[in-house]
Write a protein that holds these residues in place. Structure first.
Motif, mmCIF file in Angstrom:
data_model
loop_
_atom_site.group_PDB
_atom_site.id
_atom_site.type_symbol
_atom_site.label_atom_id
_atom_site.label_comp_id
_atom_site.label_asym_id
_atom_site.label_seq_id
_atom_site.Cartn_x
_atom_site.Cartn_y
_atom_site.Cartn_z
ATOM 1 N N UNK A 1 36.195 109.426 -2.682
ATOM 2 C CA UNK A 1 35.818 108.278 -1.861
ATOM 3 C C UNK A 1 35.155 108.812 -0.592
ATOM 4 N N UNK A 2 33.838 108.921 -0.571
ATOM 5 C CA UNK A 2 33.188 109.547 0.585
ATOM 6 C C UNK A 2 33.259 108.712 1.860
ATOM 7 N N UNK B 1 42.687 104.244 6.255
ATOM 8 C CA UNK B 1 41.878 105.459 6.269
ATOM 9 C C UNK B 1 42.572 106.520 5.436
ATOM 10 N N UNK B 2 41.794 107.221 4.618
ATOM 11 C CA UNK B 2 42.313 108.385 3.903
ATOM 12 C C UNK B 2 41.156 109.316 3.593
ATOM 13 N N UNK B 3 41.463 110.593 3.533
ATOM 14 C CA UNK B 3 40.471 111.603 3.165
ATOM 15 C C UNK B 3 40.618 111.894 1.683
ATOM 16 N N UNK C 1 34.957 111.397 14.967
ATOM 17 C CA UNK C 1 35.378 110.021 15.234
ATOM 18 C C UNK C 1 35.486 109.228 13.928
ATOM 19 N N UNK C 2 34.620 109.532 12.982
ATOM 20 C CA UNK C 2 34.605 108.793 11.720
ATOM 21 C C UNK C 2 35.522 109.406 10.662
ATOM 22 N N UNK C 3 35.604 110.749 10.642
ATOM 23 C CA UNK C 3 36.331 111.435 9.571
ATOM 24 C C UNK C 3 37.298 112.453 10.163
ATOM 25 N N UNK C 4 38.426 112.624 9.497
ATOM 26 C CA UNK C 4 39.419 113.606 9.940
ATOM 27 C C UNK C 4 39.081 114.997 9.415
ATOM 28 N N UNK C 5 38.650 115.076 8.152
ATOM 29 C CA UNK C 5 38.364 116.362 7.528
ATOM 30 C C UNK C 5 36.969 116.361 6.931
ATOM 31 N N UNK C 6 36.388 117.548 6.868
ATOM 32 C CA UNK C 6 35.119 117.708 6.169
ATOM 33 C C UNK C 6 35.414 117.960 4.695
ATOM 34 N N UNK C 7 34.356 117.956 3.874
ATOM 35 C CA UNK C 7 34.561 118.246 2.455
ATOM 36 C C UNK C 7 35.071 119.673 2.257
#
Length: 177
Positions: free
Chosen positions: A52-53, A46-48, A92-98
């Motif tokens: 890579x959306x 996993x990476x933000x 749960x799916x993403x750590x950060x928003x855009x």
């Protein structure tokens, strides 16, 4: 001399006893061997990233009971979900928003600080050279003129040495430089 040796022996024994009674990870860290977590690079990571959306895996792999019930509720109509539940599902799916990823950092302050320190040091060197630089150059020139080789004149060119060669009846003059 004996006290110094006894003090060193006592210090050594104290350090050895402390190391023997401490945990193994602390002993490893105290000897410069860092204990780090190994990452299995064959598994999805996993990476933000902005480019890579959708990462390879969700941010949270291990979910709690509340998160499991929220995931079950997600399968139903989304109009029944509250705004907080939608945000919790997103987290749960993403750590950060855009917006959080695009947020500017304060790194420019560190870069500008380094540039100003460099310019300040350079200014001090230039100022020092303007005050003391001429006297150092004059000293070096004077010292160089005092210790010149025999073949050098005062102006830095070689003196002309004239060699005469007799070849029978004709005398040749060779000018060497």
């Amino acid at each position: 001399m004996l006290r110094l040796t006894a003090g060193r022996v006592g210090s050594l024994l104290t350090r050895r006893a402390t190391a023997a009674l401490s945990t193994s990870s602390a002993r490893m860290a105290s000897h410069g061997h860092e204990v780090s977590e190994t990452v299995d690079m064959s598994q999805p990571l996993y990476w933000d990233r902005l480019d890579t959306p959708l990462p390879d895996r969700p941010f949270k792999d291990i979910v709690s009971a509340a998160d499991k019930s929220l995931k079950q509720k997600e399968k139903g109509p989304w109009s029944q979900l509250t705004k907080e539940e939608k945000i919790a599902l997103y987290r749960l799916m993403f750590c950060q928003t855009y917006a959080e990823m695009k947020k500017p950092s304060s790194e420019w302050k560190t870069v500008m600080g380094g540039i100003f320190i460099f310019l300040g040091f350079t200014g001090l060197v230039v100022w020092w050279q303007s005050i003391y630089g001429k006297s150092i150059i004059l000293f070096l020139v004077f010292f160089r003129l005092q210790t010149k080789p025999d073949t050098m004149t005062r102006h830095g060119t070689k003196s002309r040495a004239v060699n005469k060669i007799n070849s029978g009846s004709v005398a040749f003059k060779l000018h060497t430089r």
